[in-house]
Write an enzyme that holds these catalytic residues in place. Structure first.
Site, PDB file in Angstrom:
ATOM      1  N   HIS A 145       2.069   4.881  -8.273  1.00  0.00           N
ATOM      2  CA  HIS A 145       2.668   5.153  -9.589  1.00  0.00           C
ATOM      3  C   HIS A 145       3.273   3.898 -10.187  1.00  0.00           C
ATOM      4  O   HIS A 145       3.606   2.963  -9.489  1.00  0.00           O
ATOM      5  CB  HIS A 145       3.819   6.167  -9.477  1.00  0.00           C
ATOM      6  N   HIS A 160       6.742   2.970 -11.768  1.00  0.00           N
ATOM      7  CA  HIS A 160       8.109   3.470 -11.827  1.00  0.00           C
ATOM      8  C   HIS A 160       8.863   2.746 -12.946  1.00  0.00           C
ATOM      9  O   HIS A 160       8.461   1.685 -13.420  1.00  0.00           O
ATOM     10  CB  HIS A 160       8.789   3.297 -10.467  1.00  0.00           C
ATOM     11  N   HIS A 164       9.397   7.968 -11.720  1.00  0.00           N
ATOM     12  CA  HIS A 164       8.127   7.687 -12.397  1.00  0.00           C
ATOM     13  C   HIS A 164       8.389   7.353 -13.859  1.00  0.00           C
ATOM     14  O   HIS A 164       9.224   8.003 -14.501  1.00  0.00           O
ATOM     15  CB  HIS A 164       7.195   8.903 -12.334  1.00  0.00           C
ATOM     16  N   HIS A 198       5.172  15.902 -13.988  1.00  0.00           N
ATOM     17  CA  HIS A 198       4.369  15.072 -13.087  1.00  0.00           C
ATOM     18  C   HIS A 198       2.986  15.695 -12.915  1.00  0.00           C
ATOM     19  O   HIS A 198       2.851  16.909 -12.826  1.00  0.00           O
ATOM     20  CB  HIS A 198       5.059  14.964 -11.727  1.00  0.00           C
ATOM     21  N   HIS A 246       3.191  12.081 -16.492  1.00  0.00           N
ATOM     22  CA  HIS A 246       4.017  10.899 -16.665  1.00  0.00           C
ATOM     23  C   HIS A 246       3.094   9.728 -17.020  1.00  0.00           C
ATOM     24  O   HIS A 246       1.983   9.635 -16.463  1.00  0.00           O
ATOM     25  CB  HIS A 246       4.745  10.547 -15.361  1.00  0.00           C
ATOM     26  N   ASP A 255       1.829   8.054 -13.874  1.00  0.00           N
ATOM     27  CA  ASP A 255       1.100   8.812 -12.843  1.00  0.00           C
ATOM     28  C   ASP A 255      -0.309   8.262 -12.639  1.00  0.00           C
ATOM     29  O   ASP A 255      -1.240   8.598 -13.385  1.00  0.00           O
ATOM     30  CB  ASP A 255       1.021  10.297 -13.220  1.00  0.00           C
ATOM     31  N   HIS A 270       3.242   4.762  -1.905  1.00  0.00           N
ATOM     32  CA  HIS A 270       4.045   5.669  -1.086  1.00  0.00           C
ATOM     33  C   HIS A 270       3.423   5.917   0.284  1.00  0.00           C
ATOM     34  O   HIS A 270       2.222   5.720   0.483  1.00  0.00           O
ATOM     35  CB  HIS A 270       4.191   7.009  -1.808  1.00  0.00           C
ATOM     36  N   ARG A 302       8.815   5.049  -0.111  1.00  0.00           N
ATOM     37  CA  ARG A 302       8.188   3.964  -0.866  1.00  0.00           C
ATOM     38  C   ARG A 302       7.871   2.823   0.107  1.00  0.00           C
ATOM     39  O   ARG A 302       8.764   2.216   0.663  1.00  0.00           O
ATOM     40  CB  ARG A 302       9.141   3.515  -1.973  1.00  0.00           C
TER      41      ARG A 302
END
Ligand code: CU
Ligand code: ZN
Length: 141
Positions: free
Chosen positions: A38, A40, A56, A64, A73, A76, A113, A130
Site C-alpha cells: 500500500h 500510506h 492507508h 479499504h 483507498h 490500495d 506487510h 509492516r
C-alpha cells in the site's frame, strides 16, 4: 528499507504512463506468498515498526479494497507476490494514484506487510505487521 527485525528491502518505481501510473517493484527478503502492499499517508518511516507512516492514503474517505475496486483507498495496491526465493515482484498500471496533485503520492510512503491483504477487512485488509517502509521521492529521469 526493512523495519526493525525484518529483512524486506528493495525498490519501487512509479512512472507516468498512458492510462495512469505504472508501479514496478522488486522487494527481497520476504516469505513466499502474498504480502499487502500500500501507499500510506505520511512519508515518515522513522518508527521501528513503520507506524509513523500512518494509515492507508485515503483522501476521499473511501472503504479499504483492492486496486481494481470502484471504491478504494487511493493507496490500495493489493498484494505483492513473493516467489520461492522470497523475491516479490509487482508490475501494474494504476488509474487512481497520481504523481502530482490532487492524489499525489510523492512524499508519502510505500509499505510491504507480513501478511496478505484480503482486500475486504476494514480499514487495512488485515495484512499484519509492516516489514518494509520507503518514502516516495523523485528520481533522475
Ligand atoms: Cu499497508
Ligand atoms: Zn486500504
Amino acid at each position: 528499507h526493512p523495519t526493525e527485525g525484518n529483512k524486506a528491502h528493495g525498490v519501487v518505481h512509479f512512472s507516468k504512463v498512458e492510462g495512469g501510473v505504472r508501479i514496478v517493484a522488486k522487494i527481497r527478503g520476504l516469505k513466499p506468498g502474498k504480502h499487502g502492499f500500500h501507499i500510506h499517508e505520511y512519508g515518515d518511516c522513522s518508527a521501528p515498526d513503520g507506524t509513523s507512516a500512518g494509515g492507508h492514503y485515503n483522501p476521499f474517505g473511501m472503504p479499504h479494497a483492492g486496486p481494481k475496486a470502484e471504491k478504494r483507498h487511493v493507496g490500495d495496491l493489493g498484494n505483492i507476490l513473493a516467489d520461492a526465493e522470497g523475491i516479490g515482484s509487482y508490475d501494474l498500471v494504476d488509474r487512481v494514484i497520481q504523481l502530482r496533485c490532487p492524489q499525489a503520492i510523492v512524499g508519502r510512503a510505500v509499505i510491504v506487510h507480513a501478511g496478505e491483504d484480503d482486500l475486504v477487512s476494514q480499514p487495512t485488509g488485515n495484512a499484519g505487521a509492516r516489514l518494509g517502509c520507503g518514502v516516495i521521492g523523485i528520481d533522475k529521469e
